[in-house]
Design a protein around this motif. Structure first.
Motif, mmCIF file in Angstrom:
data_model
loop_
_atom_site.group_PDB
_atom_site.id
_atom_site.type_symbol
_atom_site.label_atom_id
_atom_site.label_comp_id
_atom_site.label_asym_id
_atom_site.label_seq_id
_atom_site.Cartn_x
_atom_site.Cartn_y
_atom_site.Cartn_z
ATOM 1 N N ASN A 2 0.799 -1.278 -0.060
ATOM 2 C CA ASN A 2 -0.194 0.103 -0.023
ATOM 3 C C ASN A 2 0.876 1.264 0.124
ATOM 4 O O ASN A 2 0.536 2.208 -0.723
ATOM 5 C CB ASN A 2 -0.899 0.035 1.209
ATOM 6 C CG ASN A 2 -2.178 -0.906 0.922
ATOM 7 O OD1 ASN A 2 -3.064 -0.213 0.407
ATOM 8 N ND2 ASN A 2 -2.253 -2.116 1.348
ATOM 9 N N ALA A 3 1.910 1.278 0.706
ATOM 10 C CA ALA A 3 2.845 2.582 0.864
ATOM 11 C C ALA A 3 3.672 2.601 -0.562
ATOM 12 O O ALA A 3 3.919 3.837 -0.690
ATOM 13 C CB ALA A 3 3.601 2.107 1.860
ATOM 14 N N PRO A 47 0.665 3.458 -3.966
ATOM 15 C CA PRO A 47 -0.914 3.965 -3.642
ATOM 16 C C PRO A 47 -1.485 4.573 -4.721
ATOM 17 O O PRO A 47 -2.889 4.354 -4.733
ATOM 18 C CB PRO A 47 -0.316 5.260 -2.732
ATOM 19 C CG PRO A 47 1.009 5.702 -3.336
ATOM 20 C CD PRO A 47 1.765 4.420 -3.506
ATOM 21 N N LYS A 84 -8.768 5.501 11.719
ATOM 22 C CA LYS A 84 -7.544 4.854 12.326
ATOM 23 C C LYS A 84 -7.985 4.869 13.885
ATOM 24 O O LYS A 84 -7.718 3.765 14.469
ATOM 25 C CB LYS A 84 -6.601 5.692 11.984
ATOM 26 C CG LYS A 84 -5.315 5.174 12.751
ATOM 27 C CD LYS A 84 -3.928 6.150 12.640
ATOM 28 C CE LYS A 84 -2.751 5.418 13.324
ATOM 29 N NZ LYS A 84 -1.476 6.132 13.039
ATOM 30 N N GLU A 137 -10.307 10.426 10.438
ATOM 31 C CA GLU A 137 -9.253 10.191 9.555
ATOM 32 C C GLU A 137 -9.019 8.769 9.350
ATOM 33 O O GLU A 137 -8.857 7.895 10.536
ATOM 34 C CB GLU A 137 -8.012 11.208 9.813
ATOM 35 C CG GLU A 137 -8.269 12.533 10.045
ATOM 36 C CD GLU A 137 -7.076 13.194 10.182
ATOM 37 O OE1 GLU A 137 -5.930 12.670 10.317
ATOM 38 O OE2 GLU A 137 -6.956 14.664 10.167
ATOM 39 N N GLU A 150 -6.420 5.269 8.414
ATOM 40 C CA GLU A 150 -5.084 5.064 8.791
ATOM 41 C C GLU A 150 -4.072 5.359 7.490
ATOM 42 O O GLU A 150 -4.465 4.653 6.399
ATOM 43 C CB GLU A 150 -4.962 3.623 8.918
ATOM 44 C CG GLU A 150 -3.694 3.027 8.562
ATOM 45 C CD GLU A 150 -2.524 3.480 9.589
ATOM 46 O OE1 GLU A 150 -1.309 3.717 9.151
ATOM 47 O OE2 GLU A 150 -2.737 3.823 11.013
ATOM 48 N N PRO A 151 -3.113 6.219 7.526
ATOM 49 C CA PRO A 151 -2.329 6.513 6.319
ATOM 50 C C PRO A 151 -1.772 5.575 5.487
ATOM 51 O O PRO A 151 -1.532 5.656 4.212
ATOM 52 C CB PRO A 151 -1.357 7.297 6.867
ATOM 53 C CG PRO A 151 -1.926 7.982 8.161
ATOM 54 C CD PRO A 151 -2.601 6.727 8.663
ATOM 55 N N THR A 152 -1.481 4.480 6.006
ATOM 56 C CA THR A 152 -0.812 3.417 5.233
ATOM 57 C C THR A 152 -1.353 2.609 4.374
ATOM 58 O O THR A 152 -1.244 1.992 3.519
ATOM 59 C CB THR A 152 -0.178 2.480 6.330
ATOM 60 O OG1 THR A 152 -1.101 1.845 7.019
ATOM 61 C CG2 THR A 152 1.096 2.934 7.268
ATOM 62 N N ASN A 153 -2.917 2.765 4.505
ATOM 63 C CA ASN A 153 -3.835 2.149 3.305
ATOM 64 C C ASN A 153 -4.937 2.888 3.122
ATOM 65 O O ASN A 153 -6.037 2.528 2.472
ATOM 66 C CB ASN A 153 -4.353 0.736 4.107
ATOM 67 C CG ASN A 153 -5.239 0.747 5.334
ATOM 68 O OD1 ASN A 153 -5.573 2.179 5.565
ATOM 69 N ND2 ASN A 153 -5.312 -0.299 6.069
ATOM 70 N N GLU A 154 -4.659 4.383 3.055
ATOM 71 C CA GLU A 154 -5.661 5.363 2.882
ATOM 72 C C GLU A 154 -6.165 5.151 1.261
ATOM 73 O O GLU A 154 -7.528 4.963 1.073
ATOM 74 C CB GLU A 154 -5.155 6.743 3.094
ATOM 75 C CG GLU A 154 -6.169 7.618 2.674
ATOM 76 C CD GLU A 154 -5.796 8.973 3.066
ATOM 77 O OE1 GLU A 154 -5.906 9.690 3.941
ATOM 78 O OE2 GLU A 154 -4.990 9.565 2.382
ATOM 79 N N THR A 178 -2.942 0.485 12.300
ATOM 80 C CA THR A 178 -3.893 0.829 13.316
ATOM 81 C C THR A 178 -3.513 -0.047 14.400
ATOM 82 O O THR A 178 -3.263 -1.209 14.696
ATOM 83 C CB THR A 178 -5.339 0.412 12.709
ATOM 84 O OG1 THR A 178 -5.371 1.061 11.463
ATOM 85 C CG2 THR A 178 -6.474 0.624 13.691
#
Length: 314
Positions: free
Chosen positions: A73-74, A77, A114, A129, A131-135, A275
């Motif tokens: 995912n990172a 994206p 998250k 918001e 979780e940024p790692t799998n947004e 998360t």
């Protein structure tokens, strides 16, 4: 669904899709349509529309997706957002356009914020918001839920959405760069045992809590809902999970026991945890009359046997 109904399982070679095919076949459904990605590129709208027009499908399980763990995912994206948006939008629109009686869209519990309260209830969607790692993946899946719901309102379609928790089982992805945590750890620990390494490194602190659902249970739940419930009975979507959780450390230790690795686990806290906690509230699913049956320790034994027989021996 009738036993002779024409049923399309999108993503039939994947973890979820292959389990749905096995479940349908075990229940006597005989008219299951499958297309490999080499035969039908679901990212191409014209190809999807031609396929639906020719096949005259009645029911659709939309299990096709680009999936992966934190690293994938990172790293990709843009691909995760674009490909999932295209796949689901094309299949949902073609299902509407060509009169599919019912569609089931598979999402993921990564749709939740998250820091959402735990356990995760369906009404927590879009309350914080992501979780940024799998947004990117989460945004695509949220769009799929909203698209199904919007089509039901505008066009009178019967499209339902389910959000499964972390899945595992036969046909999982064991690639260390793109897999989810359970198959990745299974492979790392197996290879450490075979190569007599003294340690296995696990990403993160080991403290995050996760829930794991055997893919056969997911398939059973999906077929159950398709057979018995309409969109108006399910609501916007329904969680599919066990309601039980285990820490990443506990999961790694359980895998060591099953695999027979006697070395040490090293937790690399410089790597992301994701998360902190993610467990689903499955009250709505239980009220509909279904709950998971496969205990995690039993499912891991079965999955490891499949891994050894189908991946290691290739």
């Amino acid at each position: 669904m009738e036993k002779q109904s024409k049923i399309y399982v999108a993503g039939h070679r994947g973890l979820a899709g292959s389990a749905i095919v096995r479940m349908l076949e075990s229940l006597g459904y005989e008219n299951i349509v499958k297309r490999a990605s080499s035969e039908l590129d679901l990212r191409k709208q014209s190809d999807v529309e031609t396929f639906f027009e020719e096949e005259k499908l009645e029911y659709v399980f939309l299990a096709a997706a680009k999936v992966g763990g934190i690293m994938a995912n990172a790293t990709y994206p843009g691909q995760f957002l674009y490909e999932n948006m295209m796949i689901q939008s094309n299949v949902i629109e073609a299902s509407r356009q060509y009169g599919v009686k019912k569609l089931l869209f598979l999402g993921s519990t990564c749709i939740y914020p998250k820091l959402a309260p735990q356990p995760l209830k369906e009404e927590y969607l879009l309350t914080g918001e992501l979780e940024p790692t799998n947004e990117p993946y989460a945004l695509a899946k949220i769009a799929g839920i909203k698209m199904c719901n919007a089509y039901n309102k505008e066009y009178g379609t019967n499209f339902i959405s389910v959000m499964p928790t972390n899945l595992y089982g036969p046909n999982d992805n064991f690639d260390l760069e793109t897999s989810h945590v359970l198959p990745a750890l299974m492979r790392k620990i197996h290879e450490a045992k075979v190569n007599e390494r003294p340690t296995v490194t696990v990403w993160g602190s080991g403290n995050p809590l996760r829930e794991f659902l055997h893919v056969n249970d997911l398939a059973a739940a999906c077929v159950f809902l398709m057979e018995r419930y309409e969109a108006e009975h399910i609501g916007e979507f329904v969680n599919i999970g066990t309601g039980e959780e285990i820490s990443i450390r506990g999961l790694a230790e359980l895998l060591c026991d099953v695999i027979g690795f006697e070395g040490n686990l090293v937790f690399d806290a410089s790597k992301p945890d994701g998360t902190p906690r993610k467990v689903t509230d499955v009250t709505r699913l239980k009220e509909l009359g279904w709950q998971a049956n496969e205990p995690l320790n039993v499912g891991i034994v079965q999955t490891y046997q499949w891994y050894v027989e189908n991946v290691v021996k290739q």
